[in-house]
Enzyme design. Structure first.
Site, PDB file in Angstrom:
ATOM      1  N   GLY A  34      30.007  61.829  37.838  1.00 25.07           N
ATOM      2  CA  GLY A  34      29.560  60.578  37.262  1.00 25.07           C
ATOM      3  C   GLY A  34      29.398  60.511  35.755  1.00 25.07           C
ATOM      4  N   PRO A  60      32.444  66.487  38.594  1.00 22.90           N
ATOM      5  CG  PRO A  60      33.013  67.470  36.564  1.00 22.90           C
ATOM      6  CD  PRO A  60      32.310  67.752  37.862  1.00 22.90           C
ATOM      7  N   GLY A  61      34.805  63.851  38.031  1.00 22.05           N
ATOM      8  CA  GLY A  61      36.197  63.451  38.160  1.00 22.05           C
ATOM      9  C   GLY A  61      36.655  62.800  36.869  1.00 22.05           C
ATOM     10  NE  ARG A  62      34.287  57.109  35.435  1.00 24.81           N
ATOM     11  CZ  ARG A  62      34.820  56.078  36.092  1.00 24.81           C
ATOM     12  NH1 ARG A  62      35.783  55.382  35.539  1.00 24.81           N
ATOM     13  NH2 ARG A  62      34.375  55.721  37.277  1.00 24.81           N
ATOM     14  CE1 TYR A 122      36.630  50.045  38.226  1.00 23.69           C
ATOM     15  CE2 TYR A 122      36.491  50.164  40.606  1.00 23.69           C
ATOM     16  CZ  TYR A 122      36.801  50.750  39.405  1.00 23.69           C
ATOM     17  OH  TYR A 122      37.287  52.030  39.378  1.00 23.69           O
ATOM     18  CB  CYS A 128      53.684  37.367  42.203  1.00 14.70           C
ATOM     19  SG  CYS A 128      55.359  37.502  41.629  1.00 14.70           S
ATOM     20  CE1 TYR A 142      38.238  58.020  40.873  1.00 16.37           C
ATOM     21  CE2 TYR A 142      37.253  57.860  38.695  1.00 16.37           C
ATOM     22  CZ  TYR A 142      37.262  58.389  39.967  1.00 16.37           C
ATOM     23  OH  TYR A 142      36.304  59.295  40.332  1.00 16.37           O
TER      24      TYR A 142
END
Ligand SMILES: *Cc1c(COP(=O)(O)O)cnc(C)c1O
Length: 438
Positions: free
Chosen positions: A254, A297-299, A340, A367, A397
């Site tokens: 996070g 952690p990822g992001r 989001y 479209c 992501y």
């Protein structure tokens, strides 16, 4: 605002031609060599972030610290190879991620299997492939793991995902630590106690400890300290009331990254050291033996290691209303604004010394009116077909959420290491698009 003030990560620079450079290379050269749209990833930055986490966890907890990369942020074989070389563990959330990791020769014992709905097939696949840990999200899955493990004569290690009841004041869609979350067992409703008791009664699993993950895009060490406090108190309760000493505590992922120049910077090393001091003091004061502590952690490992380049097509000016700058990608390769309203910094790669004097909506070619990469960005008013735009901080992501909507082939991923480029994921061809069609 000058574009010089919008270089949000140190791997972004402007060269003397006024071009944007990424990881030391002129982005117009990158666009020329590889075409657009292309995801670029700065491998040196990915490795640097792994090392920041590893050294912080080692300095804070010695051999009890563990860094886990949440691979859903960017999952493809080369990422798992890098993580293997960097001696990281990895989170996976599906059989697809497990399979990718194994095919990249990532050691399965170093995988943590998350997901709030693991099917019997998933569980059997993971056990047969010796995945190291299951992170338990619900009762049915724990019972299924016990049953399938018995059938296969194995005893997988599990940790239980607990919801500490923290509102992180981050976006609703990425806040996962509150009582009413889809994920995990809440302490305050008694659900965590119920699952703990159940886990202690099962014979075909090894119950190792607890996990929590309270949200994403967090900049405040206070959130981690609050969740550590709640989790450590819970571990004491479990020890005193159920006689079980947890040997693992995972504090989740996070940590935030900068998408805009107005986002704060964060010293992750110092943050983890601060959390570490708190955890060690707490354990000492409460006579609790320090357990293994992990972060996942990822992001923050991959986000600012990424940059996407697009070519501008149509520029549609509707005086008094809005200006559209269309690019040759869109929500199929970067769905985060559409999904989001995620913010991004968008830069005119070849015109970094110009002024951004035209408020523009950077849109894709799908479209959907909602196919927006970023609204309200400033572009030079003479931007035109053929110009290159760069969207920064796209390493997390983006590729992993890409779709084939409108039958757009997924772009390639090009890695940059020590000033040299190589293709890490090939771009899909038109034939790839119809490969599964009968
Ligand atoms: C997504 C996720 C992470 C990684 O979160 P980041 O914000 O990318 O660091 C870690 N743990 C769990 C359980 C997750 O679902």
């Amino acid at each position: 605002m000058s574009y010089k003030d919008m270089l949000i990560c140190k791997n972004l620079q402007i060269n003397d031609k006024g071009h944007l450079c990424f990881a030391g290379i002129d982005t117009l050269e990158l666009a020329k060599q590889y075409g657009t749209p292309t995801y670029f990833m700065d491998e040196d930055r990915i490795r640097e972030m792994c090392n920041i986490y590893k050294s912080a966890l080692e300095d804070a907890f010695k051999e009890k610290g563990r860094a886990i990369y949440a691979s859903k942020a960017a999952s493809f074989k080369q990422m798992y190879r890098i993580m293997k070389e960097e001696d990281m563990f990895c989170d996976v959330v599906s059989v697809g991620e497990i399979y990718t990791a194994i095919k990249a020769e990532f050691p399965p014992e170093k995988l943590y299997f998350h997901s709030n709905n693991k099917t019997d097939y998933d569980i059997e696949f993971a056990i047969k492939n010796n995945v190291g840990f299951f992170v338990i999200d619900n009762t049915e899955e724990l019972l299924a793991i016990d049953r399938i493990a018995e059938k296969l004569n194995k005893q997988p290690q599990i940790i239980i995902r607990v919801t500490p009841g923290i509102d992180t004041h981050t976006f609703e869609a990425v806040a996962t630590g509150k009582v009413d979350s889809k994920f995990g067992f809440a302490i305050e409703t008694g659900a965590a106690d119920e699952i703990t008791k159940l886990a202690l009664s099962l014979k075909n699993i090894k119950f190792m400890g607890f996990h929590c993950h309270v949200g994403s895009q967090l900049f405040d060490s206070d959130v981690y300290i609050r969740s550590a406090e709640i989790m450590l108190n819970y571990i004491i309760h479990v020890r005193d009331d159920f006689g079980f000493s947890a040997s693992m505590l995972d504090l989740g992922g996070g940590y935030g990254v900068r998408y805009l120049e107005t986002d704060p910077t964060i010293d992750i090393y110092e943050n983890i050291i601060t959390v570490g001091k708190y955890v060690k003091d707490f354990c000492e004061k409460n006579n609790l033996e320090l357990m293994q502590i992990s972060f996942e952690p990822g992001r923050s490992i991959v986000a600012d290691a990424g940059l996407t380049l697009y070519t501008v097509g149509n520029v549609k000016k509707i005086p008094g209303f809005i200006n559209y700058v269309s690019c040759d990608g869109g929500m199929a390769d970067n769905v985060r604004f559409a999904m989001y309203e995620a913010p991004y910094t968008v830069l005119p790669a070849g015109d970094m010394l110009k002024n951004g004097d035209m408020k523009s909506s950077i849109v894709g070619r799908c479209c959907e009116s909602g196919d927006v990469i970023q609204p309200d960005v400033l572009m030079p008013s003479d931007i035109k077909r053929g110009d290159i735009v760069a969207v920064c901080t796209t390493g997390a992501y983006n590729y992993s959420m890409a779709s084939n909507y409108n039958r757009l082939p997924k772009p390639q991923v090009v890695m940059i290491r020590n000033g040299k480029t190589y293709v890490a994921v090939k771009g899909e061809t038109l034939d790839d698009l119809i490969d599964c069609d009968i």
